[in-house]
Design an enzyme around this catalytic site. Structure first.
Site, PDB file in Angstrom:
ATOM      1  CE1 TYR A   1       4.505  34.802 -21.577  1.00  7.93           C
ATOM      2  CE2 TYR A   1       3.315  36.857 -21.217  1.00  7.93           C
ATOM      3  CZ  TYR A   1       3.447  35.491 -21.014  1.00  7.93           C
ATOM      4  OH  TYR A   1       2.538  34.835 -20.220  1.00  7.93           O
TER       5      TYR A   1
ATOM      6  CE  LYS B   1       5.249  36.844 -18.074  1.00  7.63           C
ATOM      7  NZ  LYS B   1       4.069  36.016 -17.917  1.00  7.63           N
TER       8      LYS B   1
ATOM      9  CD  GLU C   1       2.491  28.913 -12.694  1.00  7.32           C
ATOM     10  OE1 GLU C   1       2.774  30.050 -12.292  1.00  7.32           O
ATOM     11  OE2 GLU C   1       3.215  28.264 -13.463  1.00  7.32           O
TER      12      GLU C   1
ATOM     13  CG  LEU D   1       6.372  33.076 -14.310  1.00  8.24           C
ATOM     14  CD1 LEU D   1       7.431  32.804 -15.385  1.00  8.24           C
ATOM     15  CD2 LEU D   1       5.337  34.041 -14.846  1.00  8.24           C
TER      16      LEU D   1
HETATM   17  N1  PMP Z   1       2.047  32.317 -13.488  1.00  9.06           N
HETATM   18  C1  PMP Z   1       1.795  32.341 -14.816  1.00  9.06           C
HETATM   19  C2  PMP Z   1       1.710  31.052 -15.546  1.00  9.06           C
HETATM   20  C3  PMP Z   1       1.621  33.566 -15.484  1.00  9.06           C
HETATM   21  O1  PMP Z   1       1.383  33.586 -16.802  1.00  9.06           O
HETATM   22  C4  PMP Z   1       1.661  34.775 -14.742  1.00  9.06           C
HETATM   23  C5  PMP Z   1       1.406  36.096 -15.412  1.00  9.06           C
HETATM   24  N2  PMP Z   1       2.411  36.462 -16.268  1.00  9.06           N
HETATM   25  C6  PMP Z   1       1.925  34.701 -13.367  1.00  9.06           C
HETATM   26  C7  PMP Z   1       2.119  33.456 -12.772  1.00  9.06           C
HETATM   27  C8  PMP Z   1       2.008  35.952 -12.526  1.00  9.06           C
HETATM   28  O2  PMP Z   1       3.212  36.632 -12.757  1.00  9.06           O
HETATM   29  P1  PMP Z   1       3.337  38.202 -12.533  1.00  9.06           P
HETATM   30  O3  PMP Z   1       2.953  38.458 -11.121  1.00  9.06           O
HETATM   31  O4  PMP Z   1       4.758  38.475 -12.799  1.00  9.06           O
HETATM   32  O5  PMP Z   1       2.408  38.852 -13.506  1.00  9.06           O
END
Ligand code: PMP
Length: 289
Positions: free
Chosen positions: A33, A148, A180, A204
């Site tokens: 996603y 993701k 994270e 991620l």
């Molecule tokens: N880490 C995780 C586990 C996440 O779910 C997200 C949010 N999607 C992020 C980091 C931040 O990613 P982004 O800046 O692309 O929203």
């Protein structure tokens, strides 16, 4: 009037938008996603999100059921149909219907795509919303966190525990090092230096993180790309997390321990401001086209 969702080529009232009980996303979490921020009806850093989507799809050997250009058209259409001014656009792609709940891929998989929007403030946040409390918990996820995946049970449970403890976000840790946030990337500041874990399979690759790091370089701020321990985080002078739906979120406490003087730190606020300007540049781009 209720919102409009997109399901496999159709725009439907969200209450009538349905997927099969045999959808492999539902049965196995077999899908990926993206969530992108929207301000003034414009997607922020969308091409970077779509690139990551393609990477995630490639990692699970799944093909997008439509071209990227068509996908972008659908994204614009759904924002328009929902009159979305500010919020997020969610989209996922699953491996479609399973025949008999076999784990192996179907012979001729037909990917399924779902999109909907969420109306919420992400940009014009009042000061009282920029004060996040964080709780740390063990990272119980699988080893390919760079994908993701829609399988988010570990984060659901961790974020629920954090919520029950009066916190806004969880910071997950492994071997005592923070990996994270439950749905964000984690940063601390020590001796005027920004510290954040390197991108690899353990986290991620956040699109917001990526943009913030570019801004850090442009501003010649000091940056140490390395993991940090929970103990280091407790003693940091500032802390924050980033995601498409919160931008740069200042952290005022971790496990009840006050960070800095208990207020959003100056460098964090500067980075939020820089990111807000970066986000606004997408609106200006659209207005100039
Ligand atoms: N880490 C995780 C586990 C996440 O779910 C997200 C949010 N999607 C992020 C980091 C931040 O990613 P982004 O800046 O692309 O929203």
């Amino acid at each position: 009037m209720s919102d409009i969702a997109y399901v496999n080529g159709k725009f439907l009232d969200i209450n009538d938008a349905k997927v099969s009980v045999k959808d492999r996303g539902l049965l196995f979490g077999d899908g990926v996603y993206e969530v992108a921020g929207v301000i003034e009806g414009v997607l922020i850093d969308n091409l970077a999100h779509l690139k990551r989507l393609e990477r995630s799809l490639h990692s699970i050997e799944l093909e997008l059921p439509l071209t990227i250009n068509k996908l972008i058209e659908v994204q614009k259409e759904i924002i328009m149909l929902n009159s979305l001014k500010e919020g997020t656009l969610y989209l996922h792609v699953t491996r479609g219907e399973s025949q008999n709940r076999e784990f192996e891929f179907p012979e001729a998989p037909r990917a399924s795509i779902v999109m909907f929007v969420q109306h919420k403030k992400i940009f014009h946040l009042t000061q009282d919303k920029l004060r996040a409390k964080v709780m740390t918990l063990p990272d119980l996820r699988w080893k390919r966190r760079d994908i993701k995946s829609i399988a988010l049970l570990a984060q659901v449970l961790a974020k629920q525990t954090a919520h029950q403890n009066g916190c806004d976000e969880v910071w997950m840790y492994e071997d005592n090092f923070v990996t994270e946030g439950g749905s964000s990337n984690a940063f601390i500041i020590k001796d005027n230096k920004l510290i954040s874990r390197k991108n690899n399979e353990t986290i991620l690759s956040g699109i917001t993180r990526q943009a913030v790091l570019k801004l850090v370089q442009q501003e010649s701020l000091l940056f140490d790309e390395r993991p940090f321990t929970i103990e280091e985080a407790y003693h940091s002078s500032e802390a924050f997390y980033t995601s498409a739906s919160v931008f740069v979120m200042p952290v005022i406490s971790i496990d009840g321990k006050i960070i800095g003087d208990g207020n959003p730190g100056p460098l964090t606020l500067k980075l939020r401001n820089l990111y807000e300007n970066f986000a606004k540049s997408f609106i200006n781009q659209k207005n100039n086209n």
